[in-house]
Design a protein around this motif. Structure first.
Motif, short mmCIF file in Angstrom:
data_model
loop_
_atom_site.label_atom_id
_atom_site.label_comp_id
_atom_site.label_asym_id
_atom_site.label_seq_id
_atom_site.Cartn_x
_atom_site.Cartn_y
_atom_site.Cartn_z
N GLY A 93 -51.16 -14.76 -31.96
CA GLY A 93 -51.75 -15.80 -32.80
C GLY A 93 -50.85 -16.98 -33.04
O GLY A 93 -51.30 -18.00 -33.58
N ASN A 146 -48.43 -17.27 -35.15
CA ASN A 146 -48.00 -17.42 -36.55
C ASN A 146 -46.60 -16.84 -36.71
O ASN A 146 -46.41 -15.76 -37.28
CB ASN A 146 -48.99 -16.71 -37.49
N ASP A 159 -50.99 -10.98 -34.66
CA ASP A 159 -51.01 -12.17 -35.50
C ASP A 159 -49.79 -13.07 -35.26
O ASP A 159 -49.91 -14.29 -35.22
CB ASP A 159 -51.04 -11.75 -36.98
N TYR A 181 -49.99 -5.24 -35.85
CA TYR A 181 -50.51 -6.45 -36.51
C TYR A 181 -49.58 -7.65 -36.26
O TYR A 181 -50.04 -8.77 -36.03
CB TYR A 181 -50.67 -6.19 -37.99
#
Length: 317
Positions: free
Chosen positions: A280, A282, A276, A272
């Motif tokens: 992503g 982030n 993410d 994850y």
């Protein structure tokens, strides 16, 4: 006279640290590269933890005096805790790590015990070398092997068909993933993990075995009353480390063999974070999640060390 003697003792005690340093200077020089490596790659990067408490963008300064930093406190932590994937990630990470601990921790011990009982030197070296090799195979190669084995027309389904069974969808059924991950992890690590145990066994006094033989003890009793008690400190120390990594699954390997269909049982915190945090962009959220998991692992390590010291007198500190 007493005052003079006391003064001489004080002078000698003051000189002892410098003498010890001069005597052990070679050991300190050997330790220096390792300490520098730990400091540079483990302690200096801790400065980046601050981005877990701010909205960070690549290129921004962590702590800037000229321009304001967007501090958000525990926002990223609460977003993760209240997110839709929190419990699934925690459950999958804990399940996979727990299965590897329960079914994989004792395998290197058993293998080392069996190797210690082999008397044929050539066979012993051959088996040891063969068991070490999987550790040096990259996760990419291992993942390719696993995917080819569990494919619909792979070797596992070929064996099932040979005995009259129906092929299984091993790479598309979430229920099979924990077993595939656990078996592969054990196969890849048990040989390398047995090295410390075999090293500990090599330091056992052979006269203890001879005395046990004279008392009528067979090989099983020698293992039970001599070998296992002698390697007990090593077992407890490695168990403490294993418990401290209970929320750290092999994310790199999982990334190579899983797919969105298997997210139900295969998606862990590390995967994850990759999707993410890195893909992503982030970075603040990823840092917050990583910091949270590190704190949980440290708490587990501290608790395991405390319990081990209380009930077995073996501990890290």
């Amino acid at each position: 006279m007493k005052a003079v003697a006391h003064t001489k003792v004080n002078r000698q005690s003051r000189k002892q640290p410098s003498f010890r340093f001069q005597e052990n200077i070679q050991l300190y020089l050997i330790m220096l590269p390792v300490l520098l490596h730990i400091f540079v790659f483990s302690y200096i990067p801790m400065y980046g933890i601050v981005i877990a408490f701010q909205n960070y963008s690549p290129g921004d300064s962590f702590i800037s005096l000229s321009r304001g930093v967007d501090w958000v406190g525990f926002k990223h932590f609460t977003n993760f805790f209240n997110g839709p994937y929190f419990w699934r990630l925690m459950r999958n990470t804990f399940t996979l790590s727990f299965l590897s601990l329960v079914f994989g921790f004792w395998v290197p011990i058993l293998f080392a015990l069996l190797m210690n009982e082999l008397r044929n030197g050539f066979l012993k070296k051959y088996v040891q070398t063969a068991s070490y090799l999987p550790h040096f195979i990259s996760n990419v190669v291992v993942a390719g092997m696993v995917l080819s084995f569990i494919n619909t027309d792979g070797i596992i389904n070929a064996i099932i068909k040979l005995f009259g069974g129906s092929p299984l969808s091993l790479n598309t059924e979430p229920g099979y993933f924990p077993a595939i991950y656990t078996i592969t992890t054990i196969w890849k690590s048990f040989g390398w993990g047995s090295i410390l145990y075999m090293s500990a066994m090599s330091s056992i006094d052979p006269h203890m075995y001879e005395a046990a033989k004279m008392d009528g003890a067979n090989r099983f009793k020698q293992i039970l009353h001599i070998t296992l008690p002698s390697i007990r400190p090593t077992i407890f120390i490695l168990l403490i480390f294993a418990i401290g990594n209970l929320l750290t699954a092999n994310s790199e390997f999982i990334l190579l063999i899983y797919n969105p269909i298997l997210y139900e049982t295969a998606d862990v915190i590390g995967t994850y974070l990759y999707r993410d945090g890195l893909l992503g962009g982030n970075f603040s959220s990823g840092t917050a999640i990583g910091l949270f998991i590190s704190l949980i692992n440290f708490s587990l390590l501290f608790l395991a060390n405390k319990l081990s010291r209380k009930y077995s007198d073996y501990a890290l500190w």
